[in-house]
Design a protein around this motif. Structure first.
Motif, mmCIF file in Angstrom:
data_model
loop_
_atom_site.group_PDB
_atom_site.id
_atom_site.type_symbol
_atom_site.label_atom_id
_atom_site.label_comp_id
_atom_site.label_asym_id
_atom_site.label_seq_id
_atom_site.Cartn_x
_atom_site.Cartn_y
_atom_site.Cartn_z
ATOM 1 N N THR A 181 0.506 -10.873 -15.017
ATOM 2 C CA THR A 181 0.775 -11.680 -16.191
ATOM 3 C C THR A 181 -0.158 -12.878 -16.151
ATOM 4 O O THR A 181 -0.032 -13.732 -15.303
ATOM 5 N N THR A 216 6.057 -9.136 -25.667
ATOM 6 C CA THR A 216 5.055 -10.026 -25.084
ATOM 7 C C THR A 216 4.999 -11.290 -25.933
ATOM 8 O O THR A 216 5.345 -11.278 -27.118
ATOM 9 N N ARG A 255 5.916 -2.451 -16.547
ATOM 10 C CA ARG A 255 5.172 -3.287 -17.488
ATOM 11 C C ARG A 255 5.470 -4.769 -17.240
ATOM 12 O O ARG A 255 4.602 -5.610 -17.375
ATOM 13 N N LYS A 281 6.072 -12.075 -20.768
ATOM 14 C CA LYS A 281 6.677 -10.764 -21.024
ATOM 15 C C LYS A 281 8.181 -10.906 -20.872
ATOM 16 O O LYS A 281 8.655 -11.694 -20.060
#
Length: 167
Positions: free
Chosen positions: A147, A114, A142, A99
């Protein structure tokens, strides 16, 4: 309480009456953003949002302010790479595993991306005039979300049998 909560601003919270607080942010030029309320996290965020708007409207180095704010909010996270480039209109990026948050200084866009394989995909673009503290924080959150790779591929990227059998 008197501390730095966003770059270039100091926050001061004083109880002015029983259960009533004055939350005031002040920058180096003496500009103030303040609110009188119950000093909950929501109230403090609202005052920070006022300071954010002041910066957006009159800052001579808005791009650097945004970069420093993003860097501050992500400082204890697993940052893979980051860069601020004043020579490219103040563009910058901060990258975690798959990200990244990019600020296009020329167009004044905040972009959440992304990575799939070796390609970065724009997920959301926020233009400067639409950028508020609340949606900036949403992009930071976010970035912080877990991740991982492999079996967290988007559902659309899986074959029909993977969807059926969940592997």
């Amino acid at each position: 309480m008197n501390k730095k909560i966003i770059p270039g601003w100091t926050i001061n919270i004083d109880e002015i009456s029983n259960g009533v607080f004055k939350v005031m942010l002040t920058d180096a030029y003496g500009r103030k953003a303040e609110i009188i309320d119950d000093a909950t996290e929501e109230t403090i965020d609202k005052a920070i949002g006022y300071a954010f708007e002041i910066e957006k409207q009159i800052s001579q180095n808005w791009n650097l302010f945004l970069y420093e704010l993003a860097d501050q909010k992500l400082e204890d996270k697993d940052i893979k790479n980051k860069d601020y480039d004043a020579q490219v209109f103040g563009s910058w990026f901060i990258e975690r595993q798959d990200k990244r948050l990019v600020y296009d200084g020329k167009d004044s866009w905040l972009i959440f991306q992304t990575k799939t394989k070796d390609d970065w995909t724009d997920i959301e673009i926020i233009k400067k005039d639409e950028l508020k503290y609340s949606n900036f924080v949403r992009q930071i959150n976010r970035m912080i979300e877990n991740t991982t790779h492999n079996n967290t591929l988007p559902k659309a990227g899986r074959t029909w049998w993977q969807k059926l059998f969940g592997s």
